[in-house]
Write a protein that holds these residues in place. Structure first.
Motif, PDB file in Angstrom:
ATOM      1  N   ASN A 152       6.572  -7.202  -5.296  1.00 23.08           N
ATOM      2  CA  ASN A 152       6.337  -7.223  -3.839  1.00 23.08           C
ATOM      3  C   ASN A 152       7.609  -7.439  -3.027  1.00 23.08           C
ATOM      4  O   ASN A 152       7.640  -8.269  -2.116  1.00 23.08           O
ATOM      5  CB  ASN A 152       5.316  -8.309  -3.485  1.00 23.08           C
ATOM      6  CG  ASN A 152       4.018  -8.185  -4.243  1.00 23.08           C
ATOM      7  OD1 ASN A 152       3.560  -9.136  -4.857  1.00 23.08           O
ATOM      8  ND2 ASN A 152       3.413  -7.004  -4.217  1.00 23.08           N
ATOM      9  N   VAL A 153       8.645  -6.673  -3.313  1.00 29.38           N
ATOM     10  CA  VAL A 153       9.921  -6.886  -2.632  1.00 29.38           C
ATOM     11  C   VAL A 153      10.110  -5.996  -1.407  1.00 29.38           C
ATOM     12  O   VAL A 153      11.063  -6.194  -0.648  1.00 29.38           O
ATOM     13  CB  VAL A 153      11.109  -6.687  -3.602  1.00 29.38           C
ATOM     14  CG1 VAL A 153      11.047  -7.672  -4.753  1.00 29.38           C
ATOM     15  CG2 VAL A 153      11.175  -5.256  -4.125  1.00 29.38           C
ATOM     16  N   VAL A 154       9.235  -5.041  -1.178  1.00 24.05           N
ATOM     17  CA  VAL A 154       9.424  -4.102  -0.057  1.00 24.05           C
ATOM     18  C   VAL A 154       8.554  -4.473   1.143  1.00 24.05           C
ATOM     19  O   VAL A 154       8.970  -4.301   2.298  1.00 24.05           O
ATOM     20  CB  VAL A 154       9.175  -2.655  -0.517  1.00 24.05           C
ATOM     21  CG1 VAL A 154       9.167  -1.695   0.662  1.00 24.05           C
ATOM     22  CG2 VAL A 154      10.248  -2.242  -1.531  1.00 24.05           C
ATOM     23  N   ALA A 193      10.820 -12.599   0.322  1.00 26.55           N
ATOM     24  CA  ALA A 193      11.070 -11.383  -0.454  1.00 26.55           C
ATOM     25  C   ALA A 193      12.500 -10.902  -0.257  1.00 26.55           C
ATOM     26  O   ALA A 193      13.194 -10.530  -1.210  1.00 26.55           O
ATOM     27  CB  ALA A 193      10.082 -10.295  -0.048  1.00 26.55           C
ATOM     28  N   ARG A 194      12.959 -10.930   1.001  1.00 31.19           N
ATOM     29  CA  ARG A 194      14.328 -10.487   1.293  1.00 31.19           C
ATOM     30  C   ARG A 194      15.359 -11.422   0.650  1.00 31.19           C
ATOM     31  O   ARG A 194      16.361 -10.964   0.074  1.00 31.19           O
ATOM     32  CB  ARG A 194      14.536 -10.424   2.803  1.00 31.19           C
ATOM     33  CG  ARG A 194      15.921  -9.896   3.209  1.00 31.19           C
ATOM     34  CD  ARG A 194      16.077  -9.877   4.720  1.00 31.19           C
ATOM     35  NE  ARG A 194      17.418  -9.517   5.128  1.00 31.19           N
ATOM     36  CZ  ARG A 194      17.819  -8.301   5.480  1.00 31.19           C
ATOM     37  NH1 ARG A 194      16.950  -7.306   5.455  1.00 31.19           N
ATOM     38  NH2 ARG A 194      19.059  -8.069   5.841  1.00 31.19           N
ATOM     39  N   ALA A 246      20.830  -6.095 -11.178  1.00 26.24           N
ATOM     40  CA  ALA A 246      19.492  -5.704 -10.726  1.00 26.24           C
ATOM     41  C   ALA A 246      19.475  -4.399  -9.955  1.00 26.24           C
ATOM     42  O   ALA A 246      20.490  -3.943  -9.411  1.00 26.24           O
ATOM     43  CB  ALA A 246      18.914  -6.818  -9.839  1.00 26.24           C
ATOM     44  N   THR A 247      18.295  -3.825  -9.895  1.00 23.97           N
ATOM     45  CA  THR A 247      17.989  -2.717  -9.003  1.00 23.97           C
ATOM     46  C   THR A 247      16.566  -2.927  -8.489  1.00 23.97           C
ATOM     47  O   THR A 247      15.907  -3.898  -8.849  1.00 23.97           O
ATOM     48  CB  THR A 247      18.125  -1.355  -9.712  1.00 23.97           C
ATOM     49  OG1 THR A 247      18.038  -0.311  -8.748  1.00 23.97           O
ATOM     50  CG2 THR A 247      17.034  -1.161 -10.757  1.00 23.97           C
ATOM     51  N   ALA A 248      16.100  -2.026  -7.628  1.00 21.90           N
ATOM     52  CA  ALA A 248      14.741  -2.131  -7.097  1.00 21.90           C
ATOM     53  C   ALA A 248      14.165  -0.735  -6.907  1.00 21.90           C
ATOM     54  O   ALA A 248      14.899   0.230  -6.683  1.00 21.90           O
ATOM     55  CB  ALA A 248      14.726  -2.899  -5.777  1.00 21.90           C
ATOM     56  N   LEU A 249      12.856  -0.655  -6.990  1.00 20.83           N
ATOM     57  CA  LEU A 249      12.137   0.600  -6.828  1.00 20.83           C
ATOM     58  C   LEU A 249      11.056   0.417  -5.774  1.00 20.83           C
ATOM     59  O   LEU A 249      10.307  -0.566  -5.807  1.00 20.83           O
ATOM     60  CB  LEU A 249      11.479   1.028  -8.146  1.00 20.83           C
ATOM     61  CG  LEU A 249      12.398   1.263  -9.347  1.00 20.83           C
ATOM     62  CD1 LEU A 249      11.550   1.486 -10.590  1.00 20.83           C
ATOM     63  CD2 LEU A 249      13.301   2.462  -9.091  1.00 20.83           C
ATOM     64  N   ASP A 272       5.056  -0.699  -1.316  1.00 21.28           N
ATOM     65  CA  ASP A 272       5.716  -1.946  -1.713  1.00 21.28           C
ATOM     66  C   ASP A 272       6.814  -1.605  -2.714  1.00 21.28           C
ATOM     67  O   ASP A 272       7.395  -0.531  -2.641  1.00 21.28           O
ATOM     68  CB  ASP A 272       4.696  -2.939  -2.286  1.00 21.28           C
ATOM     69  CG  ASP A 272       5.091  -4.393  -2.022  1.00 21.28           C
ATOM     70  OD1 ASP A 272       6.302  -4.698  -1.979  1.00 21.28           O
ATOM     71  OD2 ASP A 272       4.187  -5.234  -1.849  1.00 21.28           O
ATOM     72  N   GLY A 273       7.093  -2.493  -3.630  1.00 21.46           N
ATOM     73  CA  GLY A 273       8.141  -2.227  -4.596  1.00 21.46           C
ATOM     74  C   GLY A 273       8.386  -3.418  -5.484  1.00 21.46           C
ATOM     75  O   GLY A 273       7.825  -4.506  -5.287  1.00 21.46           O
ATOM     76  N   LEU A 274       9.236  -3.214  -6.474  1.00 16.42           N
ATOM     77  CA  LEU A 274       9.591  -4.288  -7.387  1.00 16.42           C
ATOM     78  C   LEU A 274      11.074  -4.229  -7.691  1.00 16.42           C
ATOM     79  O   LEU A 274      11.696  -3.166  -7.615  1.00 16.42           O
ATOM     80  CB  LEU A 274       8.757  -4.228  -8.669  1.00 16.42           C
ATOM     81  CG  LEU A 274       8.799  -2.945  -9.512  1.00 16.42           C
ATOM     82  CD1 LEU A 274       9.999  -2.918 -10.453  1.00 16.42           C
ATOM     83  CD2 LEU A 274       7.510  -2.797 -10.308  1.00 16.42           C
ATOM     84  N   ALA A 275      11.626  -5.377  -7.997  1.00 18.41           N
ATOM     85  CA  ALA A 275      13.016  -5.473  -8.434  1.00 18.41           C
ATOM     86  C   ALA A 275      13.033  -5.726  -9.930  1.00 18.41           C
ATOM     87  O   ALA A 275      12.185  -6.452 -10.461  1.00 18.41           O
ATOM     88  CB  ALA A 275      13.746  -6.584  -7.695  1.00 18.41           C
TER      89      ALA A 275
END
Length: 235
Positions: free
Chosen positions: A162-164, A182-183, A197-200, A209-212
């Motif tokens: 839930n990073v986006v 999240a930020r 790290a990266t994120a999608l 939404d997204g995940l790291a």
């Protein structure tokens, strides 16, 4: 024109299919009135594959809810593997235990009840975790990431969900503590040398939404980064 829901349904039906134990877990969660905030099926399968790809034997999950993702994680473990999952609410933990037992994986899972930042210090001294999945209160993301590094080892996989937040992470609205958390977690992953790290971004049945995804580096042996993070400097 197909929508993202149509695509998600196609991917779920084609790559995952129906599973009575998982369907029962979601039905029990809904009947108990828990929020439908578990990971999507395609994301759950990603977690499952990450455990298998990494060869993880010890998995830490922060945020059990009804045990849906826990079942996916436990099923991926090799013989003798174990999931330690942390849930703040006793009621949720009881439901998760029943769901895990129904799915036949309760013997591979230990549920520890309590607030994440209170329970995590009790894991110090145990064997390091090979994969950590963080999906709990977003306000505590920086603290959870710090403990993931402390309880892991170089090469440990860390997944932050839930990073986006429907794009809000790029421009947090004032007063939204979930987005701020999240930020702060994403910023920490970018600045703390213990993480690579990266994120999608994701668009599925749970919306935008997204995940790291991160690996712990050799810097974990040196402890927390003493330099202030960007979020620290902003206060």
């Amino acid at each position: 024109m197909p929508t993202h829901d149509d695509v998600d349904a196609f991917l779920t039906d084609t790559l995952i299919g129906r599973d009575p134990a998982l369907d029962a877990a979601l039905a029990a969660q809904q009947e108990a009135g828990l929020p439908a905030i578990e990971v999507s099926p395609v994301s759950a399968k990603l977690l499952h594959l990450l455990v298998r790809i990494s060869g993880a034997r010890r998995v830490l999950e922060i945020g059990t809810l009804g045990g849906y993702s826990t079942i996916w994680l436990a099923r991926a473990l090799p013989e003798g593997g174990r999931v330690v999952t942390i849930e703040a609410e006793e009621r949720n933990a009881r439901l998760a235990h029943d769901n895990l037992a129904r799915a036949g994986v309760a013997d591979r899972v230990e549920i520890r009840v309590g607030r994440g930042l209170d329970v995590l210090p009790t894991l110090v001294g145990e064997e390091p975790f090979d994969l950590v999945f963080i999906d709990a209160d977003k306000e505590s993301n920086p603290g959870y990431l710090d403990w993931a590094a402390r309880l892991g080892r170089p090469g440990t996989v860390v997944v932050l969900d839930n990073v986006v937040r429907a794009g809000a992470v790029a421009d947090p609205p004032p007063g939204d503590t979930k987005v701020a958390g999240a930020r702060a977690g994403v910023v920490m992953l970018g600045e703390d040398p213990r993480f690579d790290a990266t994120a999608l971004q994701t668009l599925d049945c749970k919306g935008w939404d997204g995940l790291a995804l991160a690996l712990l580096t050799d810097a974990v042996a040196s402890g927390p980064d003493p330099r202030p993070t960007r979020s620290d400097r902003d206060h």
